[in-house]
Write an enzyme that holds these catalytic residues in place. Structure first.
Site, short mmCIF file in Angstrom:
data_model
loop_
_atom_site.label_atom_id
_atom_site.label_comp_id
_atom_site.label_asym_id
_atom_site.label_seq_id
_atom_site.Cartn_x
_atom_site.Cartn_y
_atom_site.Cartn_z
N HIS A 134 -9.78 10.63 3.42
CA HIS A 134 -9.74 10.00 2.19
C HIS A 134 -10.34 10.53 1.19
O HIS A 134 -11.13 11.22 1.14
CB HIS A 134 -10.44 8.53 2.66
CG HIS A 134 -10.12 7.44 1.59
ND1 HIS A 134 -10.56 7.39 0.32
CD2 HIS A 134 -9.28 6.37 1.88
CE1 HIS A 134 -10.05 6.58 -0.27
NE2 HIS A 134 -9.40 5.75 0.75
N ARG B 83 -2.68 10.48 -0.74
CA ARG B 83 -3.88 10.78 -0.49
C ARG B 83 -4.22 12.19 -0.22
O ARG B 83 -5.60 12.55 -0.50
CB ARG B 83 -4.27 10.13 0.89
CG ARG B 83 -5.06 8.73 0.58
CD ARG B 83 -5.20 8.37 2.09
NE ARG B 83 -5.42 6.63 2.02
CZ ARG B 83 -5.66 5.89 2.95
NH1 ARG B 83 -5.61 6.35 4.14
NH2 ARG B 83 -6.10 4.58 2.66
N GLU C 218 1.03 -1.18 -0.15
CA GLU C 218 0.02 -0.06 -0.09
C GLU C 218 0.93 1.31 0.07
O GLU C 218 1.98 1.14 0.19
CB GLU C 218 -0.89 -0.04 1.28
CG GLU C 218 -2.04 -0.82 1.24
CD GLU C 218 -2.77 -0.72 2.23
OE1 GLU C 218 -2.48 -0.53 3.40
OE2 GLU C 218 -4.01 -1.33 2.32
N HIS D 56 -11.22 10.39 7.75
CA HIS D 56 -11.20 8.86 7.62
C HIS D 56 -10.28 8.43 9.16
O HIS D 56 -10.72 7.25 9.54
CB HIS D 56 -10.42 8.75 6.47
CG HIS D 56 -9.97 7.29 6.16
ND1 HIS D 56 -11.18 6.53 6.22
CD2 HIS D 56 -8.94 6.45 6.30
CE1 HIS D 56 -10.59 5.16 5.92
NE2 HIS D 56 -9.11 5.11 5.92
N ARG E 187 -0.77 9.37 9.40
CA ARG E 187 -0.94 8.00 9.51
C ARG E 187 -0.48 7.17 8.33
O ARG E 187 -1.01 7.36 7.04
CB ARG E 187 -2.25 7.76 9.76
CG ARG E 187 -2.73 6.10 9.94
CD ARG E 187 -3.79 5.58 10.01
NE ARG E 187 -4.37 5.93 9.07
CZ ARG E 187 -5.45 4.79 8.22
NH1 ARG E 187 -5.38 3.81 8.86
NH2 ARG E 187 -6.23 5.24 7.17
C1 FAD Z 1 -13.70 2.27 6.06
C2 FAD Z 1 -12.52 2.10 6.71
C3 FAD Z 1 -11.29 1.51 6.34
C4 FAD Z 1 -10.30 1.25 6.90
N1 FAD Z 1 -9.19 0.52 6.86
C5 FAD Z 1 -7.94 0.20 7.55
C6 FAD Z 1 -7.04 -0.79 7.01
O1 FAD Z 1 -7.07 -1.21 6.17
N2 FAD Z 1 -5.96 -1.03 8.00
C7 FAD Z 1 -6.14 -0.34 9.20
O2 FAD Z 1 -4.96 -0.33 9.87
N3 FAD Z 1 -6.88 0.67 9.42
C8 FAD Z 1 -8.06 0.90 8.59
N4 FAD Z 1 -8.83 1.59 9.20
C9 FAD Z 1 -8.56 2.31 10.50
C10 FAD Z 1 -9.05 1.21 11.53
O3 FAD Z 1 -10.00 0.57 11.10
C11 FAD Z 1 -9.25 2.11 12.80
O4 FAD Z 1 -8.27 2.82 13.17
C12 FAD Z 1 -9.44 0.86 13.99
O5 FAD Z 1 -10.14 -0.21 13.76
C13 FAD Z 1 -9.92 1.68 15.39
O6 FAD Z 1 -10.22 0.67 16.16
P1 FAD Z 1 -10.67 0.98 17.77
O7 FAD Z 1 -10.76 -0.37 18.31
O8 FAD Z 1 -9.62 2.12 18.21
O9 FAD Z 1 -11.91 1.75 17.28
P2 FAD Z 1 -13.15 1.25 16.55
O10 FAD Z 1 -13.12 0.05 15.97
O11 FAD Z 1 -13.88 2.48 15.85
O12 FAD Z 1 -14.42 0.90 17.94
C14 FAD Z 1 -14.62 1.76 19.03
C15 FAD Z 1 -15.43 1.12 19.91
O13 FAD Z 1 -16.00 2.07 20.79
C16 FAD Z 1 -17.39 1.98 21.05
N5 FAD Z 1 -17.70 3.41 21.65
C17 FAD Z 1 -17.31 4.57 21.21
N6 FAD Z 1 -17.87 5.54 22.02
C18 FAD Z 1 -18.56 4.90 23.03
C19 FAD Z 1 -19.30 5.39 24.30
N7 FAD Z 1 -19.62 6.78 24.58
N8 FAD Z 1 -19.64 4.55 25.00
C20 FAD Z 1 -19.46 3.02 24.64
N9 FAD Z 1 -18.93 2.63 23.59
C21 FAD Z 1 -18.39 3.36 22.85
C22 FAD Z 1 -18.03 1.99 19.76
O14 FAD Z 1 -19.42 1.54 19.80
C23 FAD Z 1 -17.05 0.77 19.25
O15 FAD Z 1 -17.34 -0.42 19.79
C24 FAD Z 1 -10.00 2.05 8.41
C25 FAD Z 1 -11.22 2.32 8.81
C26 FAD Z 1 -12.40 2.75 8.05
C27 FAD Z 1 -13.56 3.46 8.73
#
Ligand code: FAD
Length: 532
Positions: A241, A287, A119, A348, A383
């Protein structure tokens, strides 16, 4: 172990970061994981590309470090980058032990090995993936494991409102002792007590009108931490993005960079290409450059979107290379083998967040932050693709080690006071909330988006001040709802982004200002750190 009504560790968020940590702790501690909506409503579930890790014999950890530092434009923390790159391989192996089925390929001598993609920004094939739906595979596998573990209690539809700290209960030494959480099914607020609380709440991209993120991404953890006195850093570095599907009925759908990689052209509504005005690499420029070019054309011409056209390629090629995107667009009567796709750039990824150390500890004793909610120093000013899921895994592991080391020394949480609803009533003016949601996201897009100026930031801050007052008044008078809680957090996130952007008098990484178009020639560039 603590008494029944309380937990050893309360994890707020069930994405990749939160569930990884829960699984790493669960053999030794009683865990609660709360998530705002369904378990899989998370950015993790939607991640497409994959997770970066050095597996290729030609690749090296040094090269992963170098690429990450280059992307971060002088603001990465070298120790954190090294730690993350070094722990990548073990993180992938751990995921496979949890049942994650990554795409494999056969070697010449008939062995199976991980298939690696390449990538933008990576100088080697380094992206471990599960076809084009890596996040879904990770989220489902971790979710299954978590559901089966007797020490993990999963609470869906539980929205964390605020952290509870011991100083508010009259104790001299301040630490986090739990959180108030709105159970949205029952419409009651619970006080959940815990020795340790972890913010794994994801990013804040919903603060913008257009975003690739699911609805959960309202920066709640960042706002909760800020209200509890923690430092927040680098919020000016929001990654956009370039191409998200623009359609009134299509929410948050990303059109992968691979479409441009395979020859997709960006066009104005009149069919004219425009990337030649911005970069010799045309559609294949990085990007942030493509996103800025689209934004510039949209603002200059007052148009709602531009178009991405790959219809000049054979239909079979398109269907074969982009089966998911093709199918998704068809739902909106857009056949990408024949038609151009309307696109806009979209918020994004949130590079900044709650300041943590190398074990994910925040400024507030007992409070940890992991995943996109945290600022670890890994990403710097930009990032690199596929480093974010990796960050979730590595810092979940770092946090688990520190928590298991210290848990027995932390006293049981005290009895917590109940949520007080004696002074509030049901709202008869929900329109205030929905109006302010729209207004906030619109001015953040127009004034604090991809291209900024001092004047625009000032305008936006003025509006934030007004909204903050109105929201505080509303919050003080009416019973809480999920929409109101998110709005209350979004306005804080907006303020933090603007304040960080105002402090940076240069353009660097993802922050671009027309008033300061160059990077400062400073050998020691600084992060933007805000103290409550
Ligand atoms: C479309 C898309 C494609 C992506 N592709 C990639 C990729 O290919 N590779 C990569 O490394 N990254 C990618 N990313 C980024 C990556 O997915 C995220 O940075 C990562 O998944 C974040 O994980 P997390 O566990 O921190 O948060 P999340 O996976 O967003 O989880 C957050 C959690 O917190 C909970 N939450 C939030 N606020 C509250 C609250 N007040 N009370 C209770 N629960 C709450 C939500 O319900 C959820 O369960 C992508 C992101 C997107 C949107």
């Amino acid at each position: 172990m603590v008494k029944n009504s309380a937990y050893d560790v309360l994890i707020i968020g069930s994405g990749g970061a939160g569930l990884s940590l829960a699984l790493k702790l669960a053999d030794h501690a009683k865990i609660a994981v709360v998530s705002k909506f369904a378990l899989n409503d998370s950015s993790t579930y939607y991640a497409q590309g994959g997770i970066s890790a050095v597996f290729d014999a030609q690749d090296s950890i040094e090269s992963h470090i170098e690429d990450t530092m280059n992307a971060g434009a002088g603001l990465c923390d070298p120790e954190i980058v090294r730690l993350t790159a070094t722990k990548a391989k073990e993180s992938i192996n751990w995921l496979m032990q949890q049942g994650v089925d990554f795409t494999q390929q056969q070697t010449d001598d008939g062995q199976q090995q991980l298939h690696l993609n390449r990538e933008g920004g990576h100088s080697h094939r380094r992206i471990v993936h599960a076809a084009d739906a890596t996040g879904k595979e990770v989220a489902i596998s971790l979710g299954l494991q978590a559901k089966q573990h007797p020490n993990i209690n999963l609470f869906k539809a539980h929205n964390a409102i605020d952290l509870i700290t011991s100083d508010k209960l009259g104790e001299v030494e301040n630490r986090v002792v739990g959180a108030y959480v709105l159970d949205t099914d029952q419409q009651i607020v619970k006080s959940m007590a815990a020795r340790i609380v972890v913010l794994a709440t994801g990013g804040a991209s919903k603060v913008y009108l257009y975003t690739s993120n699911p609805d959960v991404a309202t920066g709640d953890g960042i706002a909760l931490a800020w209200r509890a006195g923690c430092r927040i850093a680098n919020m000016e570095f929001m990654q956009f993005h370039p191409t998200c599907l623009y359609h009134p009925d299509a929410r948050s759908y990303l059109i992968s960079e691979a479409v441009r990689g395979e020859g997709g052209k960006l066009l104005l509504p009149n069919g004219q290409p425009f990337m030649q005005l911005y970069d010799q690499r045309l559609e294949l420029a990085p990007r942030d450059i493509v996103a800025r070019a689209i934004d510039d054309q949209m603002k200059k011409l007052g148009i709602d979107c531009v178009y991405l056209d790959i219809s000049h390629k054979p239909a079979e090629f398109i269907r074969q290379h982009f089966p998911t995107i093709h199918e998704h667009c068809l739902k909106f009567n857009l056949d990408m083998t024949k038609h151009r796709i309307p696109v806009v750039p979209a918020a994004h990824y949130t590079c900044g967040g709650v300041v943590t150390d190398s074990h994910a500890q925040t400024d507030l004793p007992g409070l940890y932050a992991i995943g996109e909610a945290a600022y670890t120093g890994l990403h710097g000013a930009n990032r690199m693709a596929s480093n974010s899921l990796l960050e979730c895994l590595v810092f979940a592991d770092q946090a688990s080690r520190k928590i298991l080391q210290t848990l027995n020394d932390i006293p049981e949480p005290p009895d917590l006071p109940n949520w007080d609803e004696s002074q509030v009533s049901d709202s008869d003016e929900e329109v205030v909330v929905s109006h302010n949601w729209d207004e906030l996201r619109r001015f953040m897009w127009d004034y604090v988006g991809i291209v900024r100026t001092d004047k625009r930031l000032e305008r936006a801050m003025h509006r934030v001040e007004l909204l903050k007052q109105e929201i505080a008044e509303y919050y003080g008078n009416f019973r809480v709802t999920s929409d109101l809680l998110e709005l209350r957090n979004l306005v804080i996130v907006a303020e933090l982004i603007i304040r960080c952007a105002q402090q940076r008098k240069e353009s660097r990484g993802l922050h671009y200002s027309l008033d300061y178009p160059e990077s400062e020639q400073n050998l020691n560039p600084q992060n933007t750190i805000l103290k409550p």
